[in-house]
Scaffold this active site. Structure first.
Site, PDB file in Angstrom:
ATOM      1  N   CYS A 261       1.035  -1.049   0.075  1.00  0.00           N
ATOM      2  CA  CYS A 261       0.132   0.169   0.083  1.00  0.00           C
ATOM      3  C   CYS A 261       0.819   1.358   0.081  1.00  0.00           C
ATOM      4  O   CYS A 261       1.669   1.499   0.859  1.00  0.00           O
ATOM      5  CB  CYS A 261      -0.879   0.042   1.213  1.00  0.00           C
ATOM      6  SG  CYS A 261      -1.572   1.655   1.628  1.00  0.00           S
TER       7      CYS A 261
ATOM      8  N   CYS B 225       0.542   3.163   3.113  1.00  0.00           N
ATOM      9  CA  CYS B 225       1.327   2.634   4.155  1.00  0.00           C
ATOM     10  C   CYS B 225       2.728   3.012   4.141  1.00  0.00           C
ATOM     11  O   CYS B 225       3.371   3.298   5.369  1.00  0.00           O
ATOM     12  CB  CYS B 225       0.998   1.312   4.121  1.00  0.00           C
ATOM     13  SG  CYS B 225      -0.904   0.860   4.392  1.00  0.00           S
TER      14      CYS B 225
END
Length: 657
Positions: free
Chosen positions: A60, A63
């Site tokens: 991600c 992230c």
């Protein structure tokens, strides 16, 4: 074609999956707790601490971008771990697919808060705040802790609500066994509560919070502005805490460094580190020192231990070991800002190593030169261990590793201030000369293999980014703080000298700043401070040994005692591990359970050796005699041929007109 395409897609997916598996955003070195399907429920069930967990995916993009903030948050609240812990779960890991599904994780990152002593096995409360900045999340943690249900309030959590005025005023003139700090602030301020949580792992001190809306309290204590703090001493007196900046880090650092305030130790740890424990052996006399100075006694004691004890585990130096030792001696001889007798000894050792045409050198040869067996005037390195800034509260703490850190800090600063010092050594114009020498020495000779492994990992991580001598000074300082942060609270930490970020605010206020609620370093000011602190002018000669043996004939070699020295993780706290009680005058150590001991034994030998090369006193006498006879012979031959030459000229002289 379809089969070929399918195979290519499969290979691509395997490569991508392998990349995801090998590119974890968080490692064991980070201050977060890495949880998996095997440990998540076990860690949450009836936990004595609350948890704030990020469920993320390593592929991600958000992230990945957020991971530095999450690591910084975990490091910032590391001392809060008795109240709340920071964890992560990688939902992209195949092993965690089911647990993330069970907890209902659909988007990344997802933040869940779990209360302490929870027995309901719920899946936590999701934090959906739009602002996930570090300061905001930290304040959220404070709010959640303060609003924790009272029936399940953990017994080891400190109260975060403001204390009553009468409770504070009752402390005036009252003697106690510990300090009490009262932080007075605005009602909406978080600083007091954050300082309370910062001091949770410490004993010898209680921190309380009051608000400035209490007029009786502010008038009684003479408070005119907030935030401020009053310190109630054990003897019943109270004073205003004078900090250079009214910031959380400054207040916390001030309190952690109070005399008698130290990190809590487990029962086994406190027994292991008790300075009064008779099994540890009596501590040498305590020496008063100033933490703003570096002491030559520490540097010389470190060199003594390095050359006479640690190096002795290598009976012969050859090949790569010999080259590493030569480079080390080169750097130290050229850069060490020590006393003339020590510098001359190092220079003599260097000249001898460079000029000696041998592929291997016995350690005894090096030892004989270090001990000045030839009795050369002006060469002397004390064989007494005198820890001053590196002394610990017990013989098992600080000492040699601390002095080794100090030595290399001094050398990096000297290399930055004396760019021509390494000229014609093969190390000139190399900003990494000191750091690479330190790296190779620690990996080859330093007795603690685990310490060497950790240092090598740090070097592989970022040493190639150093492009100047100033960057080398800062790199070593950063890594030193990194080591101290990792070892804080371990058994190698001296309770009298807790491992904190260094330099502390009292040493360098301008080195510390705060941005968006997070402590940050002003590295430009840190560099200025390091050059001053580890500079030659700031090295105190106090406690250095002044006795030197008089020059004379080579001394007979005496049997040497057993030497034991455990190696701990190298670290330095500059308020500033193990220090032996008596090696050659201080070569004796009591055994510390769990330490790795290095034993050096010297067998008595008859006669005498010079530089360890097997020459006896008779051999040396013959050498002197042969030298004298050779001189006489050369003089006789000179005069003989001179007379013959004059006679030949007189016989064959023919005058020409």
């Amino acid at each position: 074609m379809a089969v070929v395409f399918f195979v290519k897609i499969s290979i691509l997916m395997a490569v991508l999956f392998g990349w995801v598996q090998s590119s974890r955003l968080y490692t064991e070195e980070d201050p977060v707790v890495i949880l998996t399907s095997d440990t998540l429920k076990q860690s949450l069930e009836n936990s004595s601490t609350a948890w704030l967990i990020q469920f993320y995916s390593s592929w991600c993009g958000h992230c990945i971008q957020y991971s530095p903030t999450w690591k910084a948050l975990a490091g910032d609240v590391k001392d809060w771990s008795q109240a709340v812990r920071i964890g992560v779960v990688d939902c992209a890991h195949e092993k965690n697919f089911e647990i993330c599904k069970e907890f209902g994780i659909h988007f990344y990152p997802t933040f869940r808060y779990f209360k302490a002593h929870d027995t309901t096995n719920d899946f936590g409360k999701t934090y959906r705040g739009a602002d996930r900045e570090l300061q905001t999340v930290r304040q959220l943690m404070v709010n959640i802790l303060q609003n924790h249900t009272r029936p399940n309030w953990p017994s080891n959590w400190p109260p975060l609500d403001p204390v009553r005025t009468e409770d504070i005023l009752s402390l005036i003139g009252k003697k106690a066994e510990h300090y009490t700090a009262v932080i007075v602030e605005d009602e909406v301020s978080y600083m007091g509560r954050e300082v309370i949580l910062d001091l949770m792992p410490y004993e010898g001190l209680t921190v309380k919070r009051a608000v400035n809306s209490d007029k009786v309290l502010t008038e009684k204590l003479g408070i005119t502005s907030v935030p401020t703090a009053h310190l109630f001493h054990p003897n019943g007196t109270h004073t205003v805490m004078h900090v250079q900046k009214r910031l959380r880090f400054f207040f916390s650092s001030f309190l952690k460094l109070l005399p008698g305030v130290h990190r809590k130790q487990s029962t086994s740890s406190s027994q292991h580190l008790d300075p009064g424990n008779k099994e540890q052996g009596a501590q040498v006399e305590w020496k008063d020192f100033t933490k703003s100075e570096v002491y030559m006694a520490d540097l010389e004691s470190g060199l003594h231990y390095l050359l006479r004890v640690e190096l002795a585990t290598h009976k012969t130096l050859e090949g790569e070991e010999l080259k590493i030792f030569k480079d080390f001696v080169t750097v130290v001889a050229k850069l060490f800002p020590g006393r003339q007798s020590v510098v001359k000894l190092l220079e003599t050792l260097l000249e001898w190593l460079v000029s000696l045409p041998l592929e291997k050198i016995p350690y005894d040869a090096i030892l004989d030169l270090v001990n000045n067996k030839m009795r050369i005037s002006g060469l002397y390195l004390s064989d007494r261990v005198q820890w001053v800034g590196c002394q610990g509260s017990s013989v098992a703490l600080r000492g040699y590793p601390c002095s080794l850190w100090t030595l290399f800090h001094v050398l990096t600063v000297q290399a930055a201030g004396r760019p021509d010092a390494l000229a014609n050594t093969g190390l000139e114009e190399d900003p990494l000369a000191v750091l690479q020498t330190m790296r190779r020495y620690i990996g080859t000779f330093f007795g603690c293999q685990e310490c060497g492994k950790h240092f090598e990992e740090m070097a592989l991580e970022s040493l190639n980014q150093v492009k100047s001598v100033d960057e080398a000074v800062l790199w070593l300082w950063r890594k030193h703080n990194q080591v101290n942060a990792r070892l804080a609270g371990s058994m190698s930490e001296d309770p009298m000298f807790p491992k904190t970020l260094w330099p502390t605010p009292d040493l360098c206020p301008s080195c510390h700043e705060e941005q968006e609620g997070l402590h940050v370093w002003n590295e430009q000011m840190v560099l200025v401070f390091l050059k001053q602190h580890f500079g030659a002018l700031n090295i105190s000669p106090r406690y250095t040994s002044s006795s030197q043996p008089e020059p004379g004939p080579p001394a007979l070699e005496h049997p040497k005692a057993h030497v034991t020295q455990p190696h701990s993780e190298i670290h330095l706290n500059q308020d500033v591990m193990p220090s032996p009680e008596n090696h050659p005058k201080h070569l004796k150590r009591t055994h510390i359970e769990g330490d790795q001991d290095t034993v050096v034994q010297r067998e008595p030998r008859p006669g005498m050796t010079i530089l360890g090369l097997g020459f006896s006193s008779v051999d040396m006498s013959l050498c002197v005699l042969l030298y004298a006879l050779s001189c006489v012979f050369l003089m006789v031959m000179f005069f003989f041929f001179r007379v013959r030459s004059k006679r030949w000229k007189s016989r064959n002289y023919r005058p020409y007109v």
